[in-house]
Design a protein around this motif. Sequence first.
Motif, PDB file in Angstrom:
ATOM      1  N   ILE A  14     -26.009   0.500 -60.280  1.00  0.00           N
ATOM      2  CA  ILE A  14     -27.340   0.962 -59.895  1.00  0.00           C
ATOM      3  C   ILE A  14     -27.239   1.488 -58.469  1.00  0.00           C
ATOM      4  N   LEU A  47     -27.632   3.703 -63.272  1.00  0.00           N
ATOM      5  CA  LEU A  47     -29.048   3.938 -63.040  1.00  0.00           C
ATOM      6  C   LEU A  47     -29.270   4.432 -61.613  1.00  0.00           C
ATOM      7  N   PHE A  80     -32.396   4.586 -58.752  1.00  0.00           N
ATOM      8  CA  PHE A  80     -33.734   4.124 -58.389  1.00  0.00           C
ATOM      9  C   PHE A  80     -34.100   4.704 -57.035  1.00  0.00           C
ATOM     10  N   TYR A 102     -37.700  -3.225 -60.267  1.00  0.00           N
ATOM     11  CA  TYR A 102     -37.035  -2.146 -61.008  1.00  0.00           C
ATOM     12  C   TYR A 102     -36.092  -2.718 -62.068  1.00  0.00           C
ATOM     13  N   SER A 143     -38.064  -4.042 -64.919  1.00  0.00           N
ATOM     14  CA  SER A 143     -38.700  -2.981 -65.710  1.00  0.00           C
ATOM     15  C   SER A 143     -37.701  -2.267 -66.616  1.00  0.00           C
ATOM     16  N   LYS A 144     -36.450  -2.219 -66.224  1.00  0.00           N
ATOM     17  CA  LYS A 144     -35.395  -1.586 -67.015  1.00  0.00           C
ATOM     18  C   LYS A 144     -34.685  -2.597 -67.917  1.00  0.00           C
ATOM     19  N   ASN A 145     -35.167  -3.813 -67.882  1.00  0.00           N
ATOM     20  CA  ASN A 145     -34.605  -4.915 -68.674  1.00  0.00           C
ATOM     21  C   ASN A 145     -33.144  -5.195 -68.324  1.00  0.00           C
TER      22      ASN A 145
END
Length: 105
Positions: free
Chosen positions: A29, A56, A58, A93, A96-98
């Motif tokens: 991330i 990911l 963010f 975050y 929310s993205k599991n």
Amino acid sequence: IENFGVDKLYKYQEINLTNLTNYYNGELILFPLPWTTTLVEKNLIKKFVSNRKKTLYFDELKNLQDIKNAILPQDGHPSEIGHKVLADDIFSYLASKNVVPCNQL
């Protein structure tokens, strides 16, 4: 920057992001810090993320410059308050993205 120029610096950053995959190919991330990351750098990161699996991006961290006492005046690093704000943003975050399943919290 004075020795290499801005373009060479950005190319060096791009090469290092690409080379990262040679050393680590797991989940990743990336989150640019809004008070220090330029638009060009953000675009380099976005390009890297778009070409890498399990990665990911963010880009919604709060700007600590807008929060009283969130940045240390002597060096611009986050203070204890700043670290808490960043941790809360990142944790939200991830949830929310599991990435961090809510049943494990």
